[in-house]
Design an enzyme around this catalytic site. Structure first.
Site, PDB file in Angstrom:
ATOM      1  N   ASP A  14       0.927  -1.226  -0.087  1.00 55.40           N
ATOM      2  CA  ASP A  14       0.050  -0.112  -0.031  1.00 55.40           C
ATOM      3  C   ASP A  14       0.848   1.243  -0.095  1.00 55.40           C
ATOM      4  O   ASP A  14       2.107   1.148   0.183  1.00 55.40           O
ATOM      5  CB  ASP A  14      -1.133   0.054   1.148  1.00 55.40           C
ATOM      6  N   TYR A  15       0.030   2.382  -0.222  1.00 57.16           N
ATOM      7  CA  TYR A  15       0.913   3.654  -0.271  1.00 57.16           C
ATOM      8  C   TYR A  15       2.104   4.010   1.001  1.00 57.16           C
ATOM      9  O   TYR A  15       1.531   4.108   1.925  1.00 57.16           O
ATOM     10  CB  TYR A  15      -0.162   4.889  -0.369  1.00 57.16           C
TER      11      TYR A  15
END
Ligand code: NOJ
Length: 746
Positions: free
Chosen positions: A294-295
């Site tokens: 994820d980011y």
């Protein structure tokens, strides 16, 4: 012809001897090229430098300016240098073409970029938020919505969506409960499957399909205290039984990618959790696509305290099975040295790169890197009448009628209506959180849509949606008195749900409940329409209003959908996919609870599992929802007394529309396993079917039960059924009491 393009064509020619099928598709009818391997990938791996390989594991976001898309100069340089093989948040046929030209024409090997984006509940045509979509209990229509989202996105140059979000959640404080399919693994699996099929279609090479991304793996929906990104801890048994099934259903449906979640599981951040990313996902489930963090998920492992620095985090993540680094920059900066020092093996890196390139190949990008960038398709396929009609249908099906005292709904066409509330005239809030590239232009507010049905409409906002202040109350009260019915549109501002939007209260924010009290004091009949992204505590509101329609954030066509339902042009058919508690103190509350050693059976007894100050039952249970008619159920009938391994039994019940209007019932099958080697839930959803019946019409609804429906993670952590007695409930919600019994013999 550019040198790199020539090179790529040569590699393609060499590779064109055929594609080998590595193993049968999980869903062969649909998964035409979902698990093929491509010789071009092998050819490329042989000629790529270490830097070029690492470049394929790197994903960066692009920036946008006010007049149109632009990227940071640094990213252009990275793409040109072969240091960034994937971009997200860049779309439109023109913009993606411009970036793709750099990758294809100006890099040594001309490997095409992969373009990703959060197409969560629509791209340009916005469907209801996912919690709303799941309340339709209509996988076919959900699949259609994902297909439309894929078409619109693909035509804008996108190849990859970060959806479906498969996180089971029983935690209404968590803002991201709005992005999932609710509390139940069976329903969640049906929704996940439908979305993957919708996005990926039957052929990934088709320019109308995009790759799905199963997220957030795993158990992101169970953060302690509902605070986003917070610690997750649960037993492996609980994880496997209640949280993993929707992710698995999506993987089995052929999803090409998986996103590691931000949270830890069993003390290790998911981003570097080899048990999740390798042992379960690849070794057990046979997933052969790639995993993306994820980011900044890789970078965050330093904050988690399990990596000394970004270099360490990058090494741990790749070694655990996280193939692509979203936005941390760690793979880009540190993997070369790590490989040279032997901290990451060349084989591990090659495997990651192979998986990423294979997905690019499956999308057909090596054959034509520009095939998705089509101005013509972009213009022709975006927000078409057909897309909007599906959005309207799904919005109507997603709304759940929670109360309809004295059949106050539907309203009479042409009647006078006072529309009150801070969200009544908001088109923007209808789109909800994660609205992709959806724009508010042309979206009709609930107020405007009601005006098209009502004779006279009077309007007052009454108060702000979240700020204190009762200045508007007098005007609202006067407005309420002018019409025959009051429609109040209350809820949460849409940015109070979604990522980083946790709350410690699940009451309506601001002064909205006070406003409702003031209007209720007029004695006028009140229909309450709710826009929100989580189960709310409606204990007061449900008493003050005569009717309550839960509309979630219903999307581009949400205004029309709500008005159609209010005025009877459509009938409510949604059912809750998540339990609505009476208050936050009951949380976590879910229909699939266990019996405990002291179940609450003797009303008033002290030493039972109960509260002193509140009933155990929720305000509105899972599976619940009213219609404009009524249904009755005959006792379930079984085809035999029982069955054994390899066998099955059918359970049938006759459902009758006993009211005076046509209506759709969601017939639900629940089972209870009466004795297990480990404790079993009081009920487990194992089937459902939407049935539309005219007044007086009956239909026999049949479900087949096999060993699969009885199976669970047994004491020894093997998966299977155990001999014994099972109860069968067929009803319109999870509170069903009538049952019949069969025996499973192993
Ligand atoms: C963070 C979110 O958790 C995830 O769901 C999303 O896909 C990525 N950001 C990319 O925007």
């Amino acid at each position: 012809m550019k040198r790199s393009l020539l090179f790529l064509l040569t590699v393609l020619l060499l590779a064109s001897c055929g594609r080998s099928s590595v193993k049968p598709a999980a869903d062969p009818a649909r998964a035409a090229n979902f698990n093929k391997s491509y010789p071009i990938v092998d050819s490329l791996l042989k000629v790529m430098t270490l830097e070029e390989k690492i470049g394929q594991t790197v994903l960066y976001t692009s920036d946008w300016d006010v007049t149109g898309p632009s990227i940071r100069a640094g990213y252009v340089d990275d793409i040109r240098a072969g240091k960034c093989g994937n971009i997200f948040n860049a779309y439109t046929a023109d913009y993606t073409r411009r970036l793709q030209e750099i990758a294809v024409n100006e890099t040594r090997l001309g490997i095409p970029l992969l373009f990703g984006y959060d197409v969560i509940h629509g791209f340009r045509t916005i469907f209801p938020i996912n919690l709303g979509i799941s309340a339709s209990w209509d996988p076919e229509l959900i699949e259609q919505s994902a297909r439309i989202a894929a078409r619109e996105a693909a035509a804008a140059g996108l190849h990859w969506t970060y959806s479906p979000m498969c996180d089971i959640c029983v935690e209404p404080r968590w803002g991201r409960i709005s992005e999932g399919a609710g509390e139940d693994a069976f329903l969640g699996s049906a929704v996940a499957r439908a979305m993957v099929h919708g996005y990926q279609g039957a052929d990934l090479e088709d320019t109308l399909t995009i790759a799905a991304c199963v997220k957030h793996f795993a158990a992101y929906g169970a953060p302690h205290a509902g605070r986003d990104y917070n610690t997750v801890d649960m037993s492996e048994r609980w994880l496997r039984e209640f949280y993993l099934p929707p992710y698995k259903a999506a993987v089995d449906a052929g999803a090409q990618t998986v996103m590691a979640s931000f949270n830890e599981y069993d003390g290790t951040p998911a981003t570097a959790n080899a048990h999740l990313l390798t042992e379960i996902l690849r070794d057990e489930w046979g997933f052969d696509g790639f995993v993306v963090s994820d980011y900044t998920g890789v970078m965050e492992m330093v904050n988690h305290g399990t990596s000394a620095d970004l270099s360490d985090a990058s090494i741990q993540a790749l070694n655990a099975g996280n193939d692509m680094d979203m936005q941390s920059g760690g793979y880009s900066e540190f993997l070369k040295k790590a490989v040279e020092e032997g901290k990451v093996s060349r084989k591990t890196l090659d495997e990651a790169v192979r998986r990423i390139l294979t997905v690019k190949a499956r999308l057909g990008l090596f054959e034509d890197p520009f095939k998705y960038c089509s101005r013509e398709r972009e213009a022709a396929l975006t927000k078409t009448d057909e897309n909007l009609a599906t959005a309207l249908e799904l919005a109507q099906e997603s709304c759940v009628l929670l109360k309809n005292h004295h059949d106050i709904l539907p309203l009479r066409q042409g009647s006078s209506v006072a529309v009150i509330g801070p969200l009544a005239n908001s088109a923007d809030d209808l789109l909800g959180t994660w609205r992709g590239a959806g724009q508010v232009d042309g979206v009709k507010s609930i107020l405007d849509a009601i005006a098209e049905h009502a004779g006279h409409v009077y309007y007052a906002p009454g108060c702000d949606v979240s700020k204190p202040g009762q200045k508007g109350f007098d005007e609202a009260e006067y407005t309420a008195r002018r019409a025959s019915t009051v429609v109040m549109v209350l809820g949460e501002p849409c940015d109070w749900t979604g990522e980083a939007a946790s709350r410690t209260s699940i009451k309506l924010p601001g002064e909205q409940t006070e406003l409702l009290k003031r209007i209720a004091a007029t004695g006028q009949p009140i229909v309450l329409v709710l826009l929100n992204g989580r189960p709310l505590d409606l204990s007061e509101e449900s008493l003050l209003a005569d009717a309550v329609l839960e509309a979630w954030y219903p999307g581009t066509m949400g205004g029309e959908a709500v008005a159609n339902l209010l005025f009877g042009e459509a009938s409510p058919s949604g059912r809750l996919s998540v339990t609505f508690p009476r208050n936050l103190g009951q949380v976590p509350i879910y229909y699939g609870a266990k019996n405990t050693g002291r179940p609450y059976v003797n009303i008033g007894a002290k030493y039972e599992s109960r509260y002193l100050d509140c009933p155990n039952e929720p305000l509105y249970p899972f599976g619940y929802g009213l219609t404009y008619t009524t249904f009755s159920y005959g006792k379930p009938v079984l085809s035999s007394d029982g069955f054994g391994p390899g066998g099955s039994i059918t359970a049938r019940a006759t459902v009758t529309n006993t009211g005076s209007r046509s209506g759709t019932e969601v017939v639900q099958l629940y089972l209870r396993d009466m004795l297990g080697s480990v404790t079993r839930p009081l009920k487990m959803l194992r089937g459902f079917e939407r049935v539309t019946l005219e007044p007086g019409e009956s239909r026999e609804v049949e479900f087949t039960i096999t060993e699969k429906e009885l199976s669970f993670w047994r004491k020894d952590m093997t998966f299977g059924a155990e001999a014994g007695e099972f109860r069968v409930f067929i009803a319109g919600d999870s509170c069903a009491e009538d049952f019949v019994t069969f025996t499973y013999n192993d």
